[in-house]
Motif scaffolding. Structure first.
Motif, PDB file in Angstrom:
ATOM      1  N   ASP A 210       0.830  -1.206   0.000  1.00  0.00           N
ATOM      2  CA  ASP A 210       0.000   0.000   0.000  1.00  0.00           C
ATOM      3  C   ASP A 210       0.866   1.258   0.000  1.00  0.00           C
ATOM      4  N   TYR A 211       1.930   1.249   0.790  1.00  0.00           N
ATOM      5  CA  TYR A 211       2.798   2.425   0.891  1.00  0.00           C
ATOM      6  C   TYR A 211       3.468   2.716  -0.449  1.00  0.00           C
ATOM      7  N   LYS A 213       2.436   1.883  -3.404  1.00  0.00           N
ATOM      8  CA  LYS A 213       1.429   2.326  -4.372  1.00  0.00           C
ATOM      9  C   LYS A 213       0.993   3.764  -4.105  1.00  0.00           C
ATOM     10  N   GLU A 214       0.691   4.063  -2.859  1.00  0.00           N
ATOM     11  CA  GLU A 214       0.194   5.400  -2.512  1.00  0.00           C
ATOM     12  C   GLU A 214       1.245   6.486  -2.743  1.00  0.00           C
ATOM     13  N   ASN A 215       2.515   6.148  -2.523  1.00  0.00           N
ATOM     14  CA  ASN A 215       3.585   7.145  -2.653  1.00  0.00           C
ATOM     15  C   ASN A 215       4.342   7.041  -3.973  1.00  0.00           C
ATOM     16  N   LYS A 216       3.847   6.175  -4.851  1.00  0.00           N
ATOM     17  CA  LYS A 216       4.433   5.995  -6.183  1.00  0.00           C
ATOM     18  C   LYS A 216       5.947   5.790  -6.095  1.00  0.00           C
TER      19      LYS A 216
END
Length: 235
Positions: A210-211, A213-216
């Motif tokens: 998730d991290y 993905k969320e922070n690209k």
């Protein structure tokens, strides 16, 4: 500041070094002689490449100029150094010549202007070759570290294959950096694919997925990897 021929401040820092005067080009006395030291290797490589090295485009160094460095074990004493990423050697400038530090010793130094830290490690590279050498420290604590190998490859002069082509001069070419991670005392290649990276931390794979993905997060960029490893350190 005067350095002993084989030791840098031997009484305070037992650092065995190998002489590497790159201006010297003395030929081996016998054809089948075994190279017995690092200076012999340097001389041998220079003789093999000859004028190609001198006239090659590009540079084997990360920075051509010698810059101020401090060794972790020597306090505020400063020296002049540069990193040869083609030979994988940290070169130290003396009054009249240049020496190469012994990669097998436990060394850590910081370039004072950039705060860039190099540290010796034993590791296996992507060609599955065991090495001892200087890696850039991007992030580190006692249990986990993010490290980077800087590489420059030498390409020999290439003659034309037909009358329409021109001679391709020899060149030093900077390759993509290779990333490693240290867990405990073991240094390993850092996977570049997300699914393989997540396998390194199975107990936190969901949070990390998730991290990322969320922070690209890119697994091929210094800044993104540093951010990611700092996050891992909080889990």
């Amino acid at each position: 500041m005067k350095l002993n021929r084989y030791y840098i401040l031997a009484l305070t820092f037992c650092l065995i070094i190998t002489e590497a005067n790159y201006a010297q080009t003395t030929r081996r006395s016998t054809e089948g002689q075994t190279l017995s030291s690092r200076i012999d290797k340097v001389q041998h490589n220079m003789l093999l490449n000859g004028a190609n090295l001198a006239n090659a485009n590009g540079s084997p160094f990360i920075n051509d100029e010698f810059e101020l460095v401090k060794f972790k074990k020597l306090g505020n004493r400063v020296f002049l150094a540069r990193y040869n990423a083609n030979l994988g050697e940290m070169q130290l400038k003396r009054e009249n010549d240049t020496i190469a530090l012994d990669n097998t010793k436990n060394l850590e130094l910081t370039f004072t202007q950039s705060n860039k830290v190099y540290k010796t490690h034993s590791y296996t590279n992507k060609e599955n070759i065991s090495k001892c050498g200087f890696l850039v420290v991007l992030m580190e604590n006692d249990s986990l570290a993010l490290l980077k190998e800087e590489l420059v490859k030498f390409y020999d002069r290439k003659p034309p294959s037909n009358s329409y082509e021109k001679i391709k001069p020899a060149e030093f070419k900077r390759l993509s950096d290779v990333y490693y991670y240290r867990q405990g005392d073991k240094v390993s290649l850092l996977p570049q694919k997300r699914k393989d990276f997540l396998k390194l931390f199975p107990q936190h794979s969901s949070e990390l997925k998730d991290y990322i993905k969320e922070n690209k997060i890119s697994l091929k960029k210094d800044e993104d990897l540093i951010t990611l490893f700092e996050y891992i350190n909080t889990l």
